[in-house]
Design a protein around this motif. Structure first.
Motif, mmCIF file in Angstrom:
data_model
loop_
_atom_site.group_PDB
_atom_site.id
_atom_site.type_symbol
_atom_site.label_atom_id
_atom_site.label_comp_id
_atom_site.label_asym_id
_atom_site.label_seq_id
_atom_site.Cartn_x
_atom_site.Cartn_y
_atom_site.Cartn_z
ATOM 1 N N UNK A 242 0.823 -1.216 0.000
ATOM 2 C CA UNK A 242 0.000 0.000 0.000
ATOM 3 C C UNK A 242 0.855 1.264 0.000
ATOM 4 N N UNK A 366 -13.686 -0.320 -5.133
ATOM 5 C CA UNK A 366 -14.019 -1.519 -4.336
ATOM 6 C C UNK A 366 -13.103 -1.631 -3.117
ATOM 7 N N UNK A 367 -11.807 -1.417 -3.341
ATOM 8 C CA UNK A 367 -10.860 -1.594 -2.234
ATOM 9 C C UNK A 367 -10.951 -0.471 -1.204
ATOM 10 N N UNK A 368 -11.220 0.753 -1.651
ATOM 11 C CA UNK A 368 -11.402 1.845 -0.690
ATOM 12 C C UNK A 368 -12.542 1.480 0.260
ATOM 13 N N UNK A 370 -13.773 -1.694 0.818
ATOM 14 C CA UNK A 370 -13.439 -2.893 1.601
ATOM 15 C C UNK A 370 -12.508 -2.558 2.769
ATOM 16 N N UNK A 371 -11.498 -1.735 2.487
ATOM 17 C CA UNK A 371 -10.551 -1.395 3.553
ATOM 18 C C UNK A 371 -11.219 -0.565 4.634
ATOM 19 N N UNK A 372 -12.064 0.371 4.215
ATOM 20 C CA UNK A 372 -12.758 1.195 5.212
ATOM 21 C C UNK A 372 -13.644 0.326 6.093
ATOM 22 N N UNK A 374 -13.224 -2.849 6.701
ATOM 23 C CA UNK A 374 -12.351 -3.691 7.536
ATOM 24 C C UNK A 374 -11.845 -2.917 8.748
ATOM 25 N N UNK A 375 -11.367 -1.704 8.470
ATOM 26 C CA UNK A 375 -10.867 -0.860 9.559
ATOM 27 C C UNK A 375 -11.994 -0.534 10.539
ATOM 28 N N UNK A 380 -15.048 -10.388 8.744
ATOM 29 C CA UNK A 380 -14.339 -10.877 7.565
ATOM 30 C C UNK A 380 -15.245 -11.771 6.717
ATOM 31 N N UNK A 381 -14.947 -11.802 5.414
ATOM 32 C CA UNK A 381 -15.725 -12.632 4.492
ATOM 33 C C UNK A 381 -15.204 -14.070 4.543
#
Lengths: 386, 386
Positions: A242, A366-368, A370-372, A374-375, A380-381
């Protein structure tokens, strides 16, 4: 540890051992091209290298000719070096001896027309963070704008019209006298145009850096210099995809990775990480590691059950440059000081983005999200086999 | 292209050419360990491999002994193979011939005690996406739960008590008959426990996959099987560090990368990307590539100014397994079918997290924020040299 010092480099062994056809295949698969595209050096640089016991090598990374953009050819240089006097000497003497050594390498870089030069992490001092002792090592910390390392390099940057990136131990006198691990960017006129503080701090092996400084607070700046847009991912940050990514998103065309890392810990990772970053982000990366074994006055332990000792292990050099197309230069020596030069056409960055499409297909939205999530503590999936 | 087929593998050349001391150093620096930790194979597997013209190799990845957790030793197998009959034959015949070939490799995997097996991308068909023709290739698409590939593997999973991951071309009959590039996870009792659709679709060279299917909509599932938590990063997703990252955040201990990729395009990237992911995310990765050259009935162009032709180029195999500590196995052959087995202790994942601390130091909160801002259109952090 003895065996780690037997060979100069993988390259050296391979070139001696393989026949021509095998070497071509090895080069194609391992380095990404059959021919390393060596650039010939001036006689005076070769003489200076021989006289001062450093290695010098230069390689070309051409790009396709475009109709609407001229080539943007830049010569990048990286320097790896050992310390130049005992760690028991006075600080000023240790520093001056390094200045003296490095000036010869920078002179050679200038002779070879280097436009952007980067030194190794904390280049003007021994990598004393293994000791966990504050005295005298904290005294190496210096002001980004006015410290001795900056002053030394400002003169050379001006003299040679060269952008120089100087990774030092920073003392922020204006903000609580804090210490940081910082890269200073000096432009070709000798002006400091900014600096960046190391984002990720290791707590592994003898890398007790978090005893001295904290995670950087300068984000992921990209410096738009006369010769190209550059960024600096300092040392342990190379393990963090990252970190590499954000420099790319901010527009970097070349990311330097000034490091200090030792055999036994990371040598088998060294060829992987900075090169992977060049591929994933379609920019050039320059991995720089110091060389030699540094011995300290007082013994220290390594948290590994072994007896106290006085040396950090072998810094294995092996600096290299990787291109957006995944090709790379051979590494510099594992044991000698060295200057590695890459002549690169920055147009390759966009050409590879167009070819491979990693930026286009990376689904950042998508990752922005997913990470948000997660944080934020979202579950978790995990698919359970009921 | 001829020269790309001259060597069986880099490993093969190196072992023949280097002396013992050099080989140790090469192995230490390149593979991360001096000894590959070969596991001996049963005679019957070796005979089967010889009789059916495939390679078989097995390597051990031990972890430290812990006081409070028993070892969690799992045998992972990956299979690489060429297609088994002409692409002009009827679809059912092509598929059956592959089933017939692969069943022999799976039998050998069972003999060797493999617990989790993964096949290559779209394993039950030629990689026909270079053609851009919908007929007859779309007919290879099949139902995840009831298609011929799933049925074939369910029987073997049940017979051998083996988790099998089956990357296929999916036909989603319940949702508009859409086609997807999907990996199906079958448990050791022969039950489909879920599937994952390829997240990143290439548009590079002859990889015209976006003509057939869209970016996956299944997120980043991790499947908690009897033998460990596994995920699948399909092919082109290996170029995307964020894809690897999310599988890790969701708890994966092993991430398979079933692929189909050719020499001339990606061979020099192959050893880098899945291995970097193992390092960065402290899990095991298994990179699987098909082998051989696939020739299609009708000619097609490659968007590179060259004449139309009938073959996709050489799929170079070279499947390998990488560990969280950055070590890796040698690659399978560039030219032969093969079964690669890794005996891994899953405890290594946490041990390496504790040692290197990448998860602890990765500052996800900062990146969740940075990425969200970037996606939201915030200006890049570009420092201009005024």
């Amino acid at each position: 540890m003895a065996s780690t010092l037997q060979i100069k480099s993988i390259e050296d062994v391979i070139i001696r051992s393989l026949n021509d056809d095998e070497l071509k295949e090895f080069n194609r698969i391992h380095y990404g091209r059959i021919d390393h595209c060596n650039i010939s050096l001036t006689e005076s640089s070769v003489r200076a290298a021989s006289a001062n016991n450093f290695e010098i090598a230069a390689f070309d990374f051409p790009a396709l000719i475009e109709e609407t953009r001229p080539p943007r050819i830049v010569r990048v240089g990286v320097i790896q070096h050992s310390i130049a006097s005992s760690t028991s000497k006075p600080i000023k003497e240790q520093r001056e001896s390094i200045f003296n050594k490095v000036s010869k390498l920078i002179d050679a870089a200038a002779t070879e027309g280097v436009n952007i030069l980067c030194l190794q992490e904390a280049w003007s001092m021994p990598f004393a963070f293994c000791t966990r002792e504050k005295t005298p090592w904290c005294e190496f910390a210096e002001n980004v704008n006015t410290g001795p390392s900056t002053n030394f390099l400002i003169a050379l940057a001006k003299k040679y019209g060269m952008v120089i990136i100087s990774p030092i131990l920073e003392r922020d006198e204006l903000h609580g006298d804090l210490i940081w691990n910082t890269a200073v960017v000096i432009n070709e006129k000798g002006k400091v145009i900014g600096s960046h503080r190391k984002n990720h701090i290791p707590r592994v092996g003898d890398f007790n850096e978090s005893t001295y400084y904290y995670e950087g607070n300068t984000g992921h700046p990209v410096f738009e210099t006369k010769f190209g847009k550059v960024a600096i991912n300092i040392c342990y940050g190379r393990h963090h995809p990252l970190n590499w990514l954000m420099f790319g998103l901010n527009g970097a065309e070349i990311v330097f990775n000034p490091s200090a890392t030792v055999a036994g810990l990371s040598e088998h990772l060294w060829g992987i990480e900075a090169r992977n970053a060049a591929i994933a982000n379609s920019y050039f990366t320059c991995a720089i590691n110091r060389v030699g074994t540094e011995v300290f006055p007082n013994e220290f332990t390594s948290g590994d059950g072994k007896p106290a000792h006085n040396n950090f292990g072998h810094f294995y050099g092996s600096s290299y440059v990787a291109a957006p197309d995944g090709t790379r230069t051979p590494g510099l020596s594992r044991t000698m000081d060295g200057l590695l030069i890459a002549q690169i056409d920055l147009n390759m960055c966009r050409q590879i983005k167009d070819k491979w499409g990693f930026a286009m297909t990376q689904r950042l939205d998508m990752y922005a999200k997913s990470l948000s999530e997660y944080v934020g503590g979202k579950e978790a999936q995990l698919i359970k086999d009921k």
